[in-house]
Design a protein around this motif. Structure first.
Motif: not given
Length: 535
Positions: A96, A99-100
């Protein structure tokens, strides 16, 4: 253009040293990037690091660079998702995080695609890797436990004083056991000798470390430290029993004693020396014993008492420390209205007491006169010795039973072996057991001797010994022999009462040249707690 960073990892240093997996992972990742036309800007190599742990230097460096504002790459390339992480929670957190900042995680051998379906498949793969890792760890741990039960070493670095020796080969596995490393074992024995006072005054861990460092003796190439000395003095390994599986390495916590595996190893020191060392370590623990008391140079520490209130005479200084005095602790703390106790130069009181000892105790004729009842009553002494022997044997039986009861509590899960109170109680009982065993041996020897325990020759030897020790420059030795002869020095303005134990004096007189010295001062109750008590 997608800029790529390659991350490769193996789990153990043995795999890394093989130089097979890491180069292969790098080659496959580079070939993948070349096929896709992605330039490789960084390669992060993690040799010997578990994927269940996120505290990996190269991994964290990669994440840090990827999440910077001016990140140098757009994709992280791994051989398989298990190289990135084998912990599903960690995998989710770091995926995550990538991905950010629009950094893709790409597996060369597991094309999971993009979008929600790709994310779902990636999570499933991470869960499977997590499950497989836990199962593998469970089986490996079970094998290691069985290996320890059979008395074999499990491959970690051997304790100081030991080395591993090849025993046999089972399949591809080499079975090894701990054996004594002669050179290191000699140093380990010296550490226990220094700690227990075999060759003089018992030393603390700092003094022992200094002893070796000043002589250029190292601990496997490194200087000795207080922690290193403590790590040698405390494990039961050196007395013949090593415990495997004491610590959960992932959680960094102590396992219950019921899960420990006892492995018999060659002894470097005997159990009595080990227990003596533990008792001395506990007595010198700063939480229990003020270091100023252990190291204080005061000759009559713990012996000098105020004749008016009965509390300790403690050290006080004058003229910026140029002069030292014995002062009533109650008067010093609570004021003159609490006690009329005196303030006396320390050297004066020490000299008066020492002169009294030299004139009224140390001469052989005076020693004989003081102990004549002890010498004359041979039959009574024999009866008393037999009674004492019976008592000591009873106490020894009770002490052994107490140790057994404590161990049964551990076996039943009602007590923790590493609980501080339990450990302190067990050390005290074992030390008491050894002490009683020594006393029983001494009493048996006395019963078997044909001549009296105390003779004129022994009294002369004792007299000369005491004179030498009271002239010693080592204040620990002088304190120890003062406590051998004296129980209390009570002081009034014009009067001093000196009392002592004939029993202890007679015991020393019966074996004046024995190797056992009087106990060194380790704790004095009601001693001054302020900084200026023992400068």
């Amino acid at each position: 253009m997608t800029r790529a960073a390659i991350y490769v990892r193996v789990s153990t240093s043995r795999q890394a040293e093989g130089e097979i997996s890491l180069p292969d992972q790098i080659a496959q990742c580079e070939a993948y990037c070349k096929r896709n036309g992605w330039p490789v800007v960084s390669t992060f190599v993690e040799p010997g690091a578990s994927a269940r742990d996120d505290d990996r230097p190269e991994f964290q460096a990669m994440i840090h660079q990827a999440t910077r504002t001016n990140r140098p790459f757009d994709a992280v390339i791994v051989h398989s998702l298990s190289r990135f992480s084998r912990d599903s929670v960690h995998a989710g957190i770091y995926t995550n995080a990538l991905e950010k900042v629009d950094v893709r995680l790409v597996s060369v051998t597991q094309e999971v695609g993009d979008g929600e379906m790709g994310a779902f498949i990636r999570k499933v793969v991470h869960l499977m890797d997590d499950y497989q890792s836990r199962e593998n760890a469970k089986h490996v741990h079970r094998s290691m436990l069985e290996n320890a039960r059979q008395g074999f070493w499990n491959g970690s670095k051997p304790p100081y004083g030991y080395m591993t020796q090849f025993i046999e080969k089972r399949g591809a596995r080499e079975k090894k056991r701990l054996v004594i490393h002669d050179e290191e074992a000699a140093i380990a024995r010296k550490i226990f000798d220094l700690a227990t006072g075999t060759e003089g005054t018992p030393l603390g861990v700092k003094a022992i470390a200094s002893y070796f460092n000043t002589r250029g003796i190292t601990r496997r190439g490194k200087a000795f430290s207080t922690g290193g000395i403590y790590d040698i003095l405390t494990p039961t390994t050196y007395s013949g029993t090593h415990y495997f599986n004491k610590t959960d390495t992932r959680k960094k916590t102590q396992r219950p004693p019921s899960e420990w595996i006892a492995v018999s190893v060659p002894k470097i020191i005997d159990e009595k020396a080990f227990n003596t060392a533990q008792a001395l370590l506990q007595s010198r623990n700063p939480k229990a014993t003020p270091p100023r008391v252990v190291n204080g140079p005061t000759f009559l520490a713990g012996l000098a008492k105020c004749g008016y209130c009965g509390l300790a005479l403690i050290q006080n200084t004058g003229k910026g420390g140029a002069y030292r005095y014995y002062c009533c602790s109650k008067k010093l703390k609570q004021g003159p209205s609490s006690c009329r106790g005196l303030r006396m130069p320390m050297q004066s009181l020490d000299n008066i007491v020492m002169a009294h000892i030299e004139a009224n105790i140390l001469p052989p004729d005076r020693l004989e006169d003081m102990l004549k009842d002890y010498i004359a009553s041979a039959r009574d002494r024999e009866a008393a010795t037999k009674a004492a022997l019976t008592l000591k044997r009873t106490q020894l039986t009770e002490t052994k039973a107490a140790i057994t009861r404590l161990l049964e509590l551990v076996e039943k899960g009602l007590a923790e072996l590493e609980d501080p109170e339990f450990r302190e109680r067990m050390v005290a009982l074992r030390f008491r057991r050894d002490e009683l065993s020594t006393d029983i041996t001494d009493l048996n020897r006395r019963l078997n001797e044909e001549r009296p325990d105390i003779t004129r020759e022994k009294l002369k030897t004792l007299s000369n010994l005491l004179r030498r020790q009271f002239d010693s420059e080592d204040h620990h030795v002088r304190q120890a022999y003062a406590r051998l002869m004296l129980d209390e020095v009570r002081v009034w303005d014009g009067e001093i009462h000196v009392t002592g134990s004939k029993r202890r004096l007679a015991k020393k007189a019966s074996d004046p040249t024995g190797t056992t010295a009087p106990e060194v001062l380790s704790f004095v109750r009601k001693w001054r707690t302020r900084k200026d008590s023992n400068l």
